[in-house]
Design an enzyme around this catalytic site. Structure first.
Site, PDB file in Angstrom:
ATOM      1  CD  GLU A  42      -2.886   1.024   2.454  1.00  0.00           C
ATOM      2  OE1 GLU A  42      -3.027  -0.057   3.059  1.00  0.00           O
ATOM      3  OE2 GLU A  42      -3.459   2.071   2.791  1.00  0.00           O
ATOM      4  CE  LYS A  52      -6.153  -1.642   5.912  1.00  0.00           C
ATOM      5  NZ  LYS A  52      -5.365  -0.764   5.024  1.00  0.00           N
ATOM      6  CG  ASP A  74       1.314 -16.565  12.044  1.00  0.00           C
ATOM      7  OD1 ASP A  74       0.502 -15.870  11.405  1.00  0.00           O
ATOM      8  OD2 ASP A  74       1.067 -17.717  12.423  1.00  0.00           O
ATOM      9  CG  HIS A 111      -3.721   7.418  -0.078  1.00  0.00           C
ATOM     10  ND1 HIS A 111      -2.922   6.388   0.375  1.00  0.00           N
ATOM     11  CD2 HIS A 111      -4.511   6.881  -1.034  1.00  0.00           C
ATOM     12  CE1 HIS A 111      -3.241   5.284  -0.263  1.00  0.00           C
ATOM     13  NE2 HIS A 111      -4.203   5.558  -1.133  1.00  0.00           N
TER      14      HIS A 111
HETATM   15  P1  NDP Z   1       9.847 -22.917  15.975  1.00  0.00           P
HETATM   16  O1  NDP Z   1       9.371 -24.182  16.599  1.00  0.00           O
HETATM   17  O2  NDP Z   1      10.335 -22.978  14.568  1.00  0.00           O
HETATM   18  O3  NDP Z   1      10.996 -22.279  16.861  1.00  0.00           O
HETATM   19  C1  NDP Z   1      10.933 -22.240  18.246  1.00  0.00           C
HETATM   20  C2  NDP Z   1      12.061 -23.096  18.782  1.00  0.00           C
HETATM   21  O4  NDP Z   1      13.313 -22.428  18.584  1.00  0.00           O
HETATM   22  C3  NDP Z   1      11.970 -23.273  20.250  1.00  0.00           C
HETATM   23  O5  NDP Z   1      11.033 -24.275  20.576  1.00  0.00           O
HETATM   24  C4  NDP Z   1      13.408 -23.641  20.598  1.00  0.00           C
HETATM   25  O6  NDP Z   1      13.569 -25.019  20.336  1.00  0.00           O
HETATM   26  C5  NDP Z   1      14.229 -22.870  19.574  1.00  0.00           C
HETATM   27  N1  NDP Z   1      14.911 -21.706  20.125  1.00  0.00           N
HETATM   28  C6  NDP Z   1      16.181 -21.309  19.809  1.00  0.00           C
HETATM   29  N2  NDP Z   1      16.537 -20.200  20.481  1.00  0.00           N
HETATM   30  C7  NDP Z   1      15.485 -19.855  21.257  1.00  0.00           C
HETATM   31  C8  NDP Z   1      15.233 -18.783  22.178  1.00  0.00           C
HETATM   32  N3  NDP Z   1      16.155 -17.851  22.468  1.00  0.00           N
HETATM   33  N4  NDP Z   1      14.031 -18.713  22.773  1.00  0.00           N
HETATM   34  C9  NDP Z   1      13.084 -19.634  22.515  1.00  0.00           C
HETATM   35  N5  NDP Z   1      13.265 -20.666  21.665  1.00  0.00           N
HETATM   36  C10 NDP Z   1      14.450 -20.802  21.034  1.00  0.00           C
HETATM   37  O7  NDP Z   1       8.777 -21.757  15.987  1.00  0.00           O
HETATM   38  P2  NDP Z   1       7.613 -21.371  16.984  1.00  0.00           P
HETATM   39  O8  NDP Z   1       7.283 -22.435  17.948  1.00  0.00           O
HETATM   40  O9  NDP Z   1       7.926 -20.033  17.502  1.00  0.00           O
HETATM   41  O10 NDP Z   1       6.378 -21.343  15.998  1.00  0.00           O
HETATM   42  C11 NDP Z   1       6.144 -20.274  15.150  1.00  0.00           C
HETATM   43  C12 NDP Z   1       5.388 -20.794  13.950  1.00  0.00           C
HETATM   44  O11 NDP Z   1       4.249 -21.515  14.356  1.00  0.00           O
HETATM   45  C13 NDP Z   1       4.911 -19.670  13.106  1.00  0.00           C
HETATM   46  O12 NDP Z   1       5.397 -19.877  11.808  1.00  0.00           O
HETATM   47  C14 NDP Z   1       3.394 -19.837  13.118  1.00  0.00           C
HETATM   48  O13 NDP Z   1       2.885 -19.512  11.849  1.00  0.00           O
HETATM   49  C15 NDP Z   1       3.184 -21.260  13.445  1.00  0.00           C
HETATM   50  N6  NDP Z   1       1.940 -21.649  14.090  1.00  0.00           N
HETATM   51  C16 NDP Z   1       1.006 -20.750  14.544  1.00  0.00           C
HETATM   52  C17 NDP Z   1      -0.173 -21.152  15.111  1.00  0.00           C
HETATM   53  C18 NDP Z   1      -1.144 -20.119  15.600  1.00  0.00           C
HETATM   54  O14 NDP Z   1      -0.807 -18.966  15.647  1.00  0.00           O
HETATM   55  N7  NDP Z   1      -2.371 -20.477  15.983  1.00  0.00           N
HETATM   56  C19 NDP Z   1      -0.481 -22.598  15.265  1.00  0.00           C
HETATM   57  C20 NDP Z   1       0.590 -23.449  14.824  1.00  0.00           C
HETATM   58  C21 NDP Z   1       1.740 -22.997  14.253  1.00  0.00           C
HETATM   59  P3  NDP Z   1      14.899 -25.851  20.666  1.00  0.00           P
HETATM   60  O15 NDP Z   1      15.747 -25.023  21.559  1.00  0.00           O
HETATM   61  O16 NDP Z   1      14.408 -27.091  21.298  1.00  0.00           O
HETATM   62  O17 NDP Z   1      15.530 -26.056  19.331  1.00  0.00           O
END
Ligand code: NDP
Length: 448
Positions: free
Chosen positions: A103, A287, A303, A401
């Site tokens: 936009e 919005k 997301d 705009h």
């Molecule tokens: P990921 O699972 O990809 O990443 C999170 C993981 O990263 C953690 O579980 C942890 O796992 C690791 N990690 C590394 N460094 C850190 C840190 N400093 N702090 C915390 N975790 C860290 O992503 P998310 O769980 O964040 O999920 C996001 C995605 O989920 C988005 O793409 C979204 O679209 C999707 N989603 C959204 C939903 C909704 O909104 N309703 C439903 C389902 C999915 P480890 O350390 O074990 O490697």
């Protein structure tokens, strides 16, 4: 009660006195007038981008091959314009803020507001701890009250079980924080007990960690309730994970040719009050806020649907859909602005570390935590909102705009890139910003 008063990632600003102490300034006068390559060179210098990272910006970021590994049934990519918002001064630090949006006006407007807000010392932003909510739906329960009390009595056991799912998040200082029970005695399918697992996901948005945890504890929770578990999923109404941004703009800085600063401040407060009381206005008001926040989400691979869902649900939390902002004239006659909204964003996980352009955007932002990213987004939302209501309360939204829109109209008329500015300028001069007129001017330019 959620406390937003303390968590700064950086020291708060001292109301502008330290403006010049910031090592790098996001005030880039005339940035918008530079060529595309000059702008990228300036940002590259600012953020120390490598030649490869600059190429990601100027050539294709996400390839079709990479994209096909991100989703199912992939057949290519779709692109959005990426820009940087200038002038942001938040908690004593300058930021250039990448924003992806189709936009016109959004980048210009938010940068202009940030410049104005700088005059009052910039933004002060805070966040709560990044606590997400995971929900477990329980049915066929003999006694809701007894079930709730039993689950509460086993809170520690359940939280320990939840913590076993993501030891790395626990090691980083996150993990289970509490268990809550919410009885719904009267639903279309009979009585229901909802259990909330509150879980700190640190720098991740946390969907995967929280969903894994609720799926893990659900069988034990169902057993304790003497009922049956159905859904186990996070809530996007992340009202324990809030970001807040505030600013004060000296009234004098708001003066226009036609209106005094005091009058503009008053009319901005009136515009906000309209959105506080009227959901029809609040939808458009919010919005406008999300124009900015979504654009930062998109640029950083976050997301935006989750953020949209959370923002609008929060705006209706009192049973009346309302404004996410407060703008009022303070005791000194200056304009005070504030926004509070849920911002469950991550700096790890999701697409943030996968999408090549998102990775470059994160480098430009140079944020250290999910909390800092959420603070920036809250500031962008507040600034974007100010731009819209200030325009509407003064010259009207179309004035600025349509000037920006002229370029898009020129492009819709088939104007090649190198003539877009010329055709747009002519449309503005003629005050006739229409595709048909753009086509006529383009033909004249080509024939000349
Ligand atoms: P990921 O699972 O990809 O990443 C999170 C993981 O990263 C953690 O579980 C942890 O796992 C690791 N990690 C590394 N460094 C850190 C840190 N400093 N702090 C915390 N975790 C860290 O992503 P998310 O769980 O964040 O999920 C996001 C995605 O989920 C988005 O793409 C979204 O679209 C999707 N989603 C959204 C939903 C909704 O909104 N309703 C439903 C389902 C999915 P480890 O350390 O074990 O490697």
């Amino acid at each position: 009660m959620t406390d937003l008063s303390t968590k700064h990632t950086h020291a708060p600003s001292d109301n502008g006195a330290n403006k010049t102490d910031s090592p790098k300034s996001s005030r880039l006068p005339g940035f918008y007038k530079k060529s595309l390559t000059d702008r990228v060179a300036m940002v590259a210098k600012w953020a120390d981008l490598s030649a490869e990272e600059q190429a990601v910006l100027l050539e294709q970021g996400l390839t079709a091959g990479q994209a096909a590994n991100m989703i199912e049934n992939g057949i290519g990519t779709t692109e959005l314009p990426l820009g940087v918002a200038c002038n942001f001064f938040i908690n004593g630090r300058d930021y250039l803020i990448p924003m992806a949006v189709e936009e016109p006006s959004v980048l210009a407007a938010v940068s202009a507001s940030a410049k104005l807000i700088r005059e009052g010392g910039g933004f002060t932003a805070t966040t709560t701890d990044p606590v997400m909510i995971g929900q477990i739906q329980l049915l066929d329960i003999p006694d809701l009250e007894v079930a709730a009390a039993t689950i509460q009595a086993h809170k520690e056991e359940l939280m320990a079980q939840a913590n076993q799912c993501s030891p790395s998040i626990v090691a980083r200082g996150g993990g289970a924080r509490d268990i809550e029970t919410r009885p719904f005695p009267d639903t279309p399918v009979g009585p229901m007990l909802i259990v909330h697992l509150l879980y700190d996901t640190r720098d991740a948005m946390g969907a995967n960690a929280i969903n894994t945890a609720v799926e893990a504890i659900a069988p034990r929770v169902a057993e304790l309730s003497r009922g049956r578990a159905n859904l186990r999923i996070l809530s996007n109404l992340t009202d324990r994970r809030l970001a807040r941004a505030v600013c004060t703009i000296p009234a004098a800085a708001l003066a226009t040719k036609e209106m005094s600063g005091a009058q503009v401040a008053r009319q901005i407060a009136e515009a906000n009050a309209f959105a506080v009381v009227d959901p029809y206005r609040a939808a458009t008001h919010n919005k406008g806020i999300m124009n900015g926040i979504d654009a930062v989400c998109l640029a950083t691979g976050n997301d935006w649907r989750a953020i949209e869902a959370g923002a609008h649900a929060y705006a209706a939390r009192n049973g009346h859909y309302s404004a996410l902002t407060d703008w009022h004239v303070d005791a000194n006659g200056d304009l005070y602005g504030e926004i509070v909204l849920p911002l469950a964003v991550g700096v790890v996980g999701g697409a943030t570390k996968v999408h090549p352009t998102a990775k470059v955007a994160m480098k430009i932002l140079n944020v250290q935590s999910a909390a800092e990213l959420a603070q920036i987004m809250a500031c962008v939302g507040l600034a974007q909102n100010l731009a819209a209501i200030k325009a509407m309360a003064t010259v009207g939204i179309q004035h600025g705009h349509m000037r920006m829109h002229a370029r898009q109209v020129a492009m819709a008329a088939g104007t090649p890139d190198d003539l877009v500015e010329t055709i747009a300028e002519q449309l503005i001069n003629e005050e006739n910003i229409r595709v048909e007129r753009a086509k006529e001017i383009l033909n004249m330019v080509r024939e000349a």
